[in-house]
Design a protein around this motif. Structure first.
Motif, mmCIF file in Angstrom:
data_model
loop_
_atom_site.group_PDB
_atom_site.id
_atom_site.type_symbol
_atom_site.label_atom_id
_atom_site.label_comp_id
_atom_site.label_asym_id
_atom_site.label_seq_id
_atom_site.Cartn_x
_atom_site.Cartn_y
_atom_site.Cartn_z
ATOM 1 N N VAL A 285 6.855 6.322 8.771
ATOM 2 C CA VAL A 285 6.825 4.875 8.515
ATOM 3 C C VAL A 285 6.897 4.097 9.820
ATOM 4 O O VAL A 285 6.137 3.140 10.039
ATOM 5 C CB VAL A 285 7.973 4.472 7.575
ATOM 6 N N GLU A 286 7.788 4.498 10.710
ATOM 7 C CA GLU A 286 7.929 3.804 11.992
ATOM 8 C C GLU A 286 6.652 3.899 12.818
ATOM 9 O O GLU A 286 6.220 2.915 13.429
ATOM 10 C CB GLU A 286 9.107 4.393 12.770
ATOM 11 N N ALA A 287 6.043 5.079 12.833
ATOM 12 C CA ALA A 287 4.801 5.253 13.600
ATOM 13 C C ALA A 287 3.683 4.388 13.029
ATOM 14 O O ALA A 287 2.898 3.783 13.773
ATOM 15 C CB ALA A 287 4.391 6.727 13.595
ATOM 16 N N ALA A 288 3.597 4.329 11.693
ATOM 17 C CA ALA A 288 2.556 3.523 11.058
ATOM 18 C C ALA A 288 2.747 2.042 11.340
ATOM 19 O O ALA A 288 1.782 1.322 11.645
ATOM 20 C CB ALA A 288 2.560 3.778 9.550
ATOM 21 N N VAL A 289 3.985 1.566 11.254
ATOM 22 C CA VAL A 289 4.254 0.150 11.502
ATOM 23 C C VAL A 289 3.888 -0.229 12.934
ATOM 24 O O VAL A 289 3.321 -1.304 13.187
ATOM 25 C CB VAL A 289 5.740 -0.171 11.219
ATOM 26 N N GLU A 290 4.174 0.665 13.871
ATOM 27 C CA GLU A 290 3.827 0.388 15.265
ATOM 28 C C GLU A 290 2.316 0.255 15.433
ATOM 29 O O GLU A 290 1.825 -0.662 16.112
ATOM 30 C CB GLU A 290 4.362 1.504 16.157
ATOM 31 N N ARG A 291 1.573 1.155 14.810
ATOM 32 C CA ARG A 291 0.119 1.091 14.902
ATOM 33 C C ARG A 291 -0.433 -0.150 14.210
ATOM 34 O O ARG A 291 -1.346 -0.813 14.712
ATOM 35 C CB ARG A 291 -0.502 2.345 14.286
ATOM 36 N N LEU A 292 0.112 -0.458 13.057
ATOM 37 C CA LEU A 292 -0.388 -1.599 12.288
ATOM 38 C C LEU A 292 -0.056 -2.926 12.958
ATOM 39 O O LEU A 292 -0.864 -3.859 12.942
ATOM 40 C CB LEU A 292 0.195 -1.564 10.872
ATOM 41 N N ALA A 293 1.115 -3.023 13.560
ATOM 42 C CA ALA A 293 1.509 -4.263 14.231
ATOM 43 C C ALA A 293 0.547 -4.598 15.359
ATOM 44 O O ALA A 293 0.273 -5.776 15.643
ATOM 45 C CB ALA A 293 2.934 -4.142 14.761
ATOM 46 N N ALA A 294 -0.011 -3.568 15.986
ATOM 47 C CA ALA A 294 -0.966 -3.790 17.073
ATOM 48 C C ALA A 294 -2.281 -4.372 16.561
ATOM 49 O O ALA A 294 -3.023 -5.000 17.326
ATOM 50 C CB ALA A 294 -1.226 -2.474 17.805
ATOM 51 N N VAL B 134 0.863 -1.184 0.000
ATOM 52 C CA VAL B 134 0.000 0.000 0.000
ATOM 53 C C VAL B 134 0.898 1.232 0.000
ATOM 54 O O VAL B 134 1.540 1.531 1.009
ATOM 55 C CB VAL B 134 -0.932 0.042 1.226
ATOM 56 N N THR B 135 0.964 1.936 -1.117
ATOM 57 C CA THR B 135 1.754 3.161 -1.125
ATOM 58 C C THR B 135 0.993 4.247 -0.369
ATOM 59 O O THR B 135 -0.242 4.263 -0.354
ATOM 60 C CB THR B 135 2.058 3.648 -2.555
ATOM 61 N N GLY B 136 1.734 5.138 0.280
ATOM 62 C CA GLY B 136 1.059 6.145 1.097
ATOM 63 C C GLY B 136 0.271 5.516 2.221
ATOM 64 O O GLY B 136 -0.789 6.015 2.598
ATOM 65 N N GLY B 137 0.790 4.424 2.770
ATOM 66 C CA GLY B 137 0.046 3.686 3.792
ATOM 67 C C GLY B 137 0.335 4.106 5.211
ATOM 68 O O GLY B 137 0.064 3.334 6.137
ATOM 69 N N THR B 138 0.861 5.313 5.404
ATOM 70 C CA THR B 138 1.198 5.756 6.758
ATOM 71 C C THR B 138 0.136 6.649 7.381
ATOM 72 O O THR B 138 0.262 7.041 8.538
ATOM 73 C CB THR B 138 2.546 6.513 6.759
ATOM 74 N N ARG B 139 -0.911 6.995 6.617
ATOM 75 C CA ARG B 139 -1.949 7.862 7.158
ATOM 76 C C ARG B 139 -3.235 7.695 6.354
ATOM 77 O O ARG B 139 -3.245 7.089 5.283
ATOM 78 C CB ARG B 139 -1.524 9.321 7.126
ATOM 79 N N GLY B 140 -4.304 8.266 6.872
ATOM 80 C CA GLY B 140 -5.561 8.327 6.146
ATOM 81 C C GLY B 140 -6.095 7.002 5.656
ATOM 82 O O GLY B 140 -6.050 5.978 6.354
ATOM 83 N N ILE B 141 -6.611 7.019 4.446
ATOM 84 C CA ILE B 141 -7.218 5.822 3.860
ATOM 85 C C ILE B 141 -6.200 4.693 3.740
ATOM 86 O O ILE B 141 -6.504 3.534 3.994
ATOM 87 C CB ILE B 141 -7.819 6.150 2.481
ATOM 88 N N GLY B 142 -4.974 5.035 3.346
ATOM 89 C CA GLY B 142 -3.954 4.008 3.187
ATOM 90 C C GLY B 142 -3.672 3.271 4.472
ATOM 91 O O GLY B 142 -3.573 2.033 4.492
ATOM 92 N N LEU B 143 -3.537 3.996 5.571
ATOM 93 C CA LEU B 143 -3.281 3.383 6.871
ATOM 94 C C LEU B 143 -4.477 2.546 7.313
ATOM 95 O O LEU B 143 -4.311 1.418 7.805
ATOM 96 C CB LEU B 143 -2.979 4.471 7.905
ATOM 97 N N GLY B 144 -5.676 3.086 7.135
ATOM 98 C CA GLY B 144 -6.864 2.339 7.516
ATOM 99 C C GLY B 144 -7.025 1.065 6.702
ATOM 100 O O GLY B 144 -7.361 0.005 7.243
ATOM 101 N N LEU B 145 -6.761 1.152 5.411
ATOM 102 C CA LEU B 145 -6.880 -0.013 4.544
ATOM 103 C C LEU B 145 -5.837 -1.061 4.893
ATOM 104 O O LEU B 145 -6.131 -2.268 4.930
ATOM 105 C CB LEU B 145 -6.720 0.439 3.085
ATOM 106 N N ALA B 146 -4.611 -0.618 5.180
ATOM 107 C CA ALA B 146 -3.558 -1.549 5.570
ATOM 108 C C ALA B 146 -3.952 -2.313 6.833
ATOM 109 O O ALA B 146 -3.745 -3.539 6.936
ATOM 110 C CB ALA B 146 -2.247 -0.795 5.794
ATOM 111 N N ASN C 194 -2.043 4.061 -3.698
ATOM 112 C CA ASN C 194 -2.899 4.913 -2.878
ATOM 113 C C ASN C 194 -2.305 6.300 -2.628
ATOM 114 O O ASN C 194 -3.045 7.259 -2.411
ATOM 115 C CB ASN C 194 -3.156 4.216 -1.535
ATOM 116 N N ALA C 195 -0.985 6.433 -2.661
ATOM 117 C CA ALA C 195 -0.338 7.698 -2.310
ATOM 118 C C ALA C 195 -0.875 8.841 -3.163
ATOM 119 O O ALA C 195 -1.011 8.712 -4.380
ATOM 120 C CB ALA C 195 1.175 7.582 -2.490
ATOM 121 N N GLY C 196 -1.188 9.955 -2.517
ATOM 122 C CA GLY C 196 -1.720 11.085 -3.267
ATOM 123 C C GLY C 196 -1.573 12.383 -2.503
ATOM 124 O O GLY C 196 -1.438 12.396 -1.274
#
Length: 286
Positions: free
Chosen positions: A46-55, A14-26, A97-99
């Protein structure tokens, strides 16, 4: 005929997967058993997103990979692809997804550097992402799926102040339709992903410095729009369940929009208000 891998264990970029729709979709994809790779423009995001997603991931951090990448640079996306393959062995789904959005102002008032960044990210980012994904999936016996994110302008919509952004999304739709024809008969399938109006920072930032304009638009957004946590579960299900080449996954269809307007007087919604409540589940129309 190739057999697509099951949702369980499917590898999704998921490109742009660190926030918004991308993060939610991931996050939704992880909860459905996928292994997910997200990219962003800074190591911190990226680090913040991975931490949230790993949970959210049943497999924890082992199911998530974050990578810093610039979608406007093809070698950077090739490095993202290489990292995904090195970690998970393949790429089954690639979501462009990045935009970026431009401020809602007349074209001469949009700074040249902003316009160029929006065009590079929204168009070249999809061109480069699609090229890298095609190169990868074309060599996999099971092929794969490429999904390109549509937006305002994709269907020919026009509105003052939306020239730059709308033109890029119109271009994405043409690009995607062309890829559908170009990949016919190959193991790679291509689809259109349309989330509708979603309350993200990109949507709010469009009205930066224009509070009165935002308040006027907010009334329409609260009728037609939705939260990330409302839309992304449905998008994830549709992406993983798609079978037809050229599929169009659209959350906000014309019948749904008409229904929203007809019932607006009986519903009180504020998609921008903070909430910890159970996400609203709207009707899903493909």
């Amino acid at each position: 005929m190739s057999t697509a891998p099951s949702a369980e264990g499917r590898v999704v970029v998921v490109t742009g997967g660190t926030r918004g729709i991308g993060l939610g979709l991931a996050g939704e994809l992880l909860e459905r058993g996928c292994r997910v790779v997200v990219c962003g423009r800074s190591a911190g995001s990226v680090e913040a997103a991975v931490e949230r997603l790993a949970a959210r991931a049943p497999g924890g951090a082992d199911s998530v990979l974050g990578h810093v990448a610039d979608v406007t640079d093809r070698p950077s996306l090739a490095a993202l692809r290489d990292a995904a393959v090195a970690r998970f062995g393949r790429v089954d789904v690639w979501i462009n997804n990045a935009g970026l959005s431009a401020p809602r102002r007349p074209l001469p008032e949009v700074p040249a550097d902003v316009a160029e960044a929006v065009v590079r990210t929204n168009v070249l980012g999809v061109v480069h992402g699609s090229a890298v994904a095609l190169e990868t999936m074309g060599g996999q016996p099971e092929g794969g799926w490429i999904w390109n994110m549509e937006g305002f302008g994709s269907g020919g919509q026009m509105q003052p102040g939306m020239t730059t952004y709308g033109a890029t999304k119109r271009g994405v739709s043409y690009l995607t339709a062309s890829l559908v024809k170009e990949t016919k008969g190959s193991p790679v399938k291509v689809g259109f992903l349309s989330p509708g109006i979603v309350a993200t920072d990109l949507l709010v930032d469009d009205y930066d410095g224009q509070p009165e304009a935002f308040e006027r638009a907010r009334k329409i957004f609260n009728i037609l729009g939705d939260r990330v946590e409302t839309v992304t579960p449905w998008l994830a299900e549709q992406v993983l369940g798609a079978r037809k080449h050229g599929a169009k996954v659209a959350w906000l269809t014309r019948p749904k929009a008409m229904g929203r307007f007809l019932t607006a007087g009986f519903r009180s919604r504020d998609i921008f208000a903070p909430t910890t409540a159970v996400p609203e589940r709207d009707e899903a129309v493909a």
